[in-house]
Design an enzyme around this catalytic site. Structure first.
Site, PDB file in Angstrom:
ATOM      1  N   ASP A 145      44.076  27.421  38.698  1.00 58.83           N
ATOM      2  CA  ASP A 145      42.930  26.516  38.852  1.00 58.83           C
ATOM      3  C   ASP A 145      41.594  27.255  38.772  1.00 58.83           C
ATOM      4  OD1 ASP A 145      44.474  24.132  39.332  1.00 58.83           O
ATOM      5  OD2 ASP A 145      44.947  24.953  41.305  1.00 58.83           O
ATOM      6  N   ASP A 172      44.395  18.955  40.289  1.00 58.18           N
ATOM      7  CA  ASP A 172      45.631  19.702  40.078  1.00 58.18           C
ATOM      8  C   ASP A 172      46.757  18.898  40.729  1.00 58.18           C
ATOM      9  OD1 ASP A 172      47.514  21.950  39.872  1.00 58.18           O
ATOM     10  OD2 ASP A 172      47.106  22.246  42.003  1.00 58.18           O
ATOM     11  N   LYS A 218      42.850  25.579  32.382  1.00 56.07           N
ATOM     12  CA  LYS A 218      42.353  24.309  32.910  1.00 56.07           C
ATOM     13  C   LYS A 218      40.854  24.145  32.686  1.00 56.07           C
ATOM     14  CE  LYS A 218      46.022  23.616  36.295  1.00 56.07           C
ATOM     15  NZ  LYS A 218      46.341  23.277  37.697  1.00 56.07           N
ATOM     16  N   ASP A 229      50.626  20.327  41.648  1.00 53.15           N
ATOM     17  CA  ASP A 229      51.472  21.070  42.589  1.00 53.15           C
ATOM     18  C   ASP A 229      50.641  21.831  43.613  1.00 53.15           C
ATOM     19  OD1 ASP A 229      53.887  20.286  41.431  1.00 53.15           O
ATOM     20  OD2 ASP A 229      53.763  21.853  39.920  1.00 53.15           O
ATOM     21  N   ASP A 289      44.294  24.485  43.995  1.00 49.50           N
ATOM     22  CA  ASP A 289      44.714  25.367  45.085  1.00 49.50           C
ATOM     23  C   ASP A 289      45.140  26.772  44.677  1.00 49.50           C
ATOM     24  OD1 ASP A 289      47.186  24.249  43.904  1.00 49.50           O
ATOM     25  OD2 ASP A 289      48.170  25.287  45.553  1.00 49.50           O
TER      26      ASP A 289
END
Length: 236
Positions: A189, A23, A162, A25, A185
């Site tokens: 995700d 990931d 994702k 950000d 995070d």
């Protein structure tokens, strides 16, 4: 050859992991979205194939790929569009998300963000928290859903996440789920953490992601990558 227990697990990790999915950000960046220099260096030291999967747009991820300097897949818009072997592949359309955002902007605080001009399969927006129940219900009635990246809200098509992106890469590479390490995070995700791959997260991750992770680093906002890669013996 005889191996101690520790050496056995090192051997298993290094022979199993063929793809590291990151990931962006909150995983490579801090709260202000400034990328961690340590994260960049960790990726550059990694010999295993790397992929980026983000809610952000393809031009942003392409820039990261070029300037970080790695040769791997990039999946943007939460798996909606990808750059695979220098070919752009689009898996979903933006008609539904775009129409939905236009409609709800008329009677809620929802407002689109700048990067929507580059989105091809989704829309992103901000809105007051107390209106999210209404927005979520209306999205569901149109076979859409809302996901929170921790930085913005995303309007996605059913099946666009994702996890979809990770499955695509597994098929392309002809590898197994246990050959993949995912690192993320936040809420968007969770779909890739639920696949049964190896998984890790930074210390700033949501409690749900921490519960889903095989390894939780004590370091945060990109500084965790060296720690995670060492834990899985991908770098020394």
């Amino acid at each position: 050859m005889f191996m101690t227990k520790d050496l056995f697990f090192v051997y298993i990790f290094t022979t199993m992991i063929k793809l590291v999915v990151l990931d962006v950000d909150g995983t490579l960046t801090d709260k202000s979205r400034m990328i961690s220099v340590n994260a960049v260096n960790a990726i550059r030291n990694l010999k295993t194939k790397v992929a980026l999967v983000s809610g952000n747009v393809l031009p942003v991820l392409y820039g990261l790929k070029i300037y970080i300097g790695f040769d791997g897949y990039i999946f943007a818009e939460n798996g909606g569009i990808a750059l695979i072997n220098n070919n752009i592949e689009k898996f979903f359309e933006k008609d539904g998300p775009e129409s939905f955002l236009n409609d709800i902007s008329g009677y809620t605080s929802a407002r689109g963000i700048l990067t929507n001009r580059w989105r091809e399969t989704s829309m992103a927006f901000t809105a007051n928290h107390d209106e999210m129940d209404i927005i979520d219900r209306e999205a569901a009635s149109r076979d859409l859903y809302i996901v929170d990246s921790g930085f913005t809200l995303h309007i996605l098509n059913k099946g666009q996440d994702k996890g979809f992106a990770v499955k695509k890469m597994i098929d392309i590479m002809n590898i197994d789920y246990n050959n993949v390490l995912v690192i993320g995070d936040s809420q968007n995700d969770e779909s890739m953490f639920s696949l049964g791959t190896l998984s890790a997260c930074p210390g700033n991750a949501s409690e749900k992601i921490k519960e889903m992770s095989n390894y939780v680093s004590g370091k945060c906002y990109g500084d965790e990558l060296f720690d995670v890669f060492r834990h899985f013996d991908l770098i020394h």
